[in-house]
Design a protein around this motif. Structure first.
Motif, short mmCIF file in Angstrom:
data_model
loop_
_atom_site.label_atom_id
_atom_site.label_comp_id
_atom_site.label_asym_id
_atom_site.label_seq_id
_atom_site.Cartn_x
_atom_site.Cartn_y
_atom_site.Cartn_z
N ARG A 159 0.83 -1.10 0.07
CA ARG A 159 -0.01 -0.05 -0.13
C ARG A 159 0.72 1.23 0.14
O ARG A 159 0.31 2.47 -0.62
CB ARG A 159 -0.96 -0.12 1.22
CG ARG A 159 -2.02 -1.13 1.17
CD ARG A 159 -2.81 -0.76 2.45
NE ARG A 159 -3.84 -2.03 2.29
CZ ARG A 159 -4.89 -2.21 1.83
NH1 ARG A 159 -5.32 -0.88 0.94
NH2 ARG A 159 -6.08 -3.06 1.60
N GLU A 160 2.14 1.11 0.59
CA GLU A 160 2.85 2.47 0.84
C GLU A 160 3.25 2.85 -0.81
O GLU A 160 3.54 2.06 -1.55
CB GLU A 160 4.07 2.35 1.52
CG GLU A 160 3.73 1.64 3.07
CD GLU A 160 3.48 0.26 3.04
OE1 GLU A 160 2.97 -0.15 4.36
OE2 GLU A 160 3.65 -0.38 2.15
N ALA A 161 3.19 4.10 -0.68
CA ALA A 161 3.96 4.77 -2.22
C ALA A 161 5.27 4.44 -2.33
O ALA A 161 6.13 4.13 -1.29
CB ALA A 161 3.80 6.18 -2.21
N VAL A 162 5.98 4.20 -3.53
CA VAL A 162 7.35 3.69 -3.68
C VAL A 162 8.03 5.29 -4.27
O VAL A 162 7.57 5.39 -5.22
CB VAL A 162 7.37 2.65 -4.75
CG1 VAL A 162 8.74 2.45 -5.07
CG2 VAL A 162 6.93 1.46 -4.16
N SER A 163 8.86 5.50 -3.92
CA SER A 163 9.52 6.59 -4.21
C SER A 163 11.08 6.37 -3.80
O SER A 163 11.56 7.16 -2.77
CB SER A 163 9.20 8.02 -3.87
OG SER A 163 9.83 9.34 -4.38
N GLU A 164 12.01 5.82 -4.47
CA GLU A 164 13.24 5.68 -4.05
C GLU A 164 14.21 6.17 -4.82
O GLU A 164 14.15 6.33 -6.11
CB GLU A 164 13.47 3.85 -4.10
CG GLU A 164 12.46 3.37 -3.07
CD GLU A 164 12.83 2.02 -2.48
OE1 GLU A 164 14.32 1.66 -2.57
OE2 GLU A 164 12.01 1.13 -2.44
N LEU A 165 15.57 6.45 -4.31
CA LEU A 165 16.65 7.28 -4.98
C LEU A 165 17.80 6.51 -4.73
O LEU A 165 18.05 5.92 -3.60
CB LEU A 165 16.84 8.50 -4.34
CG LEU A 165 17.28 9.79 -5.26
CD1 LEU A 165 16.47 10.10 -6.40
CD2 LEU A 165 17.46 10.98 -4.41
N LEU A 166 18.37 5.95 -5.89
CA LEU A 166 19.79 5.25 -5.65
C LEU A 166 20.97 6.09 -6.10
O LEU A 166 20.90 7.00 -6.80
CB LEU A 166 19.60 4.19 -6.98
CG LEU A 166 19.01 2.67 -6.63
CD1 LEU A 166 17.55 3.02 -6.47
CD2 LEU A 166 19.34 1.85 -7.86
N PRO A 167 22.04 5.81 -5.06
CA PRO A 167 23.13 6.54 -5.14
C PRO A 167 23.88 6.64 -6.51
O PRO A 167 24.00 5.43 -7.37
CB PRO A 167 24.10 6.01 -3.78
CG PRO A 167 23.47 4.84 -3.92
CD PRO A 167 21.93 4.58 -3.98
N THR A 168 24.47 7.50 -6.78
CA THR A 168 25.27 7.74 -7.83
C THR A 168 26.87 8.31 -7.49
O THR A 168 27.02 8.90 -6.46
CB THR A 168 24.74 8.77 -8.90
OG1 THR A 168 24.72 10.02 -8.18
CG2 THR A 168 23.29 8.16 -9.46
N HIS A 169 27.88 7.75 -8.42
CA HIS A 169 29.13 8.59 -8.10
C HIS A 169 29.87 8.63 -9.38
O HIS A 169 29.60 8.18 -10.46
CB HIS A 169 29.76 7.38 -7.21
CG HIS A 169 30.14 6.19 -7.85
ND1 HIS A 169 29.19 5.34 -7.65
CD2 HIS A 169 31.12 5.83 -8.57
CE1 HIS A 169 29.54 4.16 -8.33
NE2 HIS A 169 30.72 4.37 -8.63
N LEU A 170 30.97 9.66 -9.18
CA LEU A 170 31.69 10.05 -10.38
C LEU A 170 32.76 8.95 -10.52
O LEU A 170 33.45 8.54 -9.58
CB LEU A 170 32.27 11.41 -10.14
CG LEU A 170 33.13 11.80 -11.06
CD1 LEU A 170 32.27 12.21 -12.52
CD2 LEU A 170 33.91 13.13 -10.87
#
Length: 363
Positions: free
Chosen positions: A340-351
């Motif tokens: 039921r919970e909304a999904v809003s996920e951010l995956l880390p990035t790197h240079l």
């Protein structure tokens, strides 16, 4: 004089063949398929559900009959005996050669592998205008052909997702989020990646930096542009004409680099919002006699596998595309199963620092 009744010709087979057949409007039934393939209705049902008890030869014969008759299985009816189809649809934009695109390939590989581990299969569709206008995107889930949809890399023409969300269908946006649509999403952290790229260029002494983007409508593109603008304003070098559209392609990147250098020959670095445009920009630099990185530095965004084999190897922001697909697949299945919970996920990035960047000339 004798009279005779006019002869009424009997219809022959050839006459019947010349009579145009009326277009079938009735839906082909499972019983018709069974009769055509000389099996029972129960056997047809087991073929539709991939029952291992049915031999390959029988399956092939039944499926040929389905094709010959134009049979379309009623997934709604099938769902009465099975809660889930265990099939996911992956929707990609209607781009030329999209199926050969490394970016989509990495994400789809992650989706496929996770789906397989969870006992699911995937199908891939392109959101071409005719496909959307005919409502086939809705039919996929409403007729239970699939359990849910994963939409990859949409930055424009994503209105069809509104249809799915409004009907409460399981849909998840992969690596795109929107200001006018509340939809589950799994996205890479473009802002943090852009900040690392710009910090690197600033530390190398670059002040006049150009930006090659792929359109400005997408929120992720706007995130990168916001970082670029903030940094160049601090340096006192911001100019809207330093931002050129490279249309997400190698050819577009080369043309954008040409326009950028023509307007600003003193640019010492170019930051591109994907690797393909960076490759095109580097190609133009070589063609125009500029050395990378001695004369001009180039930074990409994606870290496609090929970027490490360019000459010179490309400095780029790493996007965890495979992991993105893996997580997106897991989240859509959780939604299908009742999350039921909304999904809003951010995956880390790197240079990733490579040889396409160097200290600014004159430093």
């Amino acid at each position: 004089m004798s009279s005779s009744s006019p002869r009424i010709p009997n219809p022959t087979a050839s006459d019947a063949d010349q009579t145009p057949a009326r277009k079938r409007t009735k839906r082909v039934s499972m019983r018709e398929v069974a009769e055509h393939s000389n099996v029972s209705v129960a056997t047809v049902s087991m073929v539709l559900n991939n029952n291992p008890r049915i031999s390959r030869a029988t399956q092939a014969r039944v499926r040929r009959s389905m094709d010959d008759l134009g049979y379309r299985p009623d997934r709604v009816a099938q769902s009465l005996s099975s809660t889930y189809t265990r099939l996911l649809a992956v929707m990609i934009p209607p781009l030329s050669h999209a199926f050969a695109d490394t970016y989509f390939g990495e994400i789809i590989s992650g989706i496929y592998d996770r789906a397989a581990r969870l006992g699911h299969k995937i199908i891939i569709e392109q959101a071409k205008p005719k496909f959307i206008e005919s409502g086939q995107h809705l039919e996929l889930v409403e007729r239970r052909f699939v359990d849910g949809l994963l939409c990859l890399g949409f930055i424009e023409n994503y209105e069809f997702m509104h249809d799915l969300v409004e009907r409460g269908q399981p849909v998840l946006s992969v690596n795109s989020h929107f200001v006018d649509l509340e939809v589950d999403s799994v996205v890479c952290d473009y802002t943090a990646g852009a900040e690392q790229a710009m910090n690197c260029l600033r530390q190398l002494g670059h002040k006049k930096v150009g930006m090659i983007i792929g359109g400005s409508k997408g929120v992720t593109t706007q995130d990168i542009m916001a970082v670029f603008k903030a940094n160049t304003e601090e340096l006192g070098t911001y100019d809207p004409s330093l931002i050129v559209d490279g249309r997400y392609s190698e050819t577009g990147g080369a043309e954008a680099a040409r326009q950028l250098i023509d307007k600003h020959p003193d640019v010492s670095a170019v930051f591109c919002s994907n690797d393909k445009m960076a490759m095109g920009a580097m190609h133009y630099m070589h063609q125009s006699g500029r050395k990378v990185p001695e004369d001009i530095s180039v930074v990409g965004f994606d870290n496609l596998y090929v970027s490490q084999f360019l000459n010179p190897p490309l400095t780029t922001v790493h996007l965890p595309l495979y992991d993105l697909g893996d997580l997106a697949c897991e989240r859509i299945i959780q939604r299908i199963r009742g999350r039921r919970e909304a999904v809003s996920e951010l995956l880390p990035t790197h240079l990733i620092l490579r040889e396409s960047t160097a200290i600014a000339p004159g430093r």
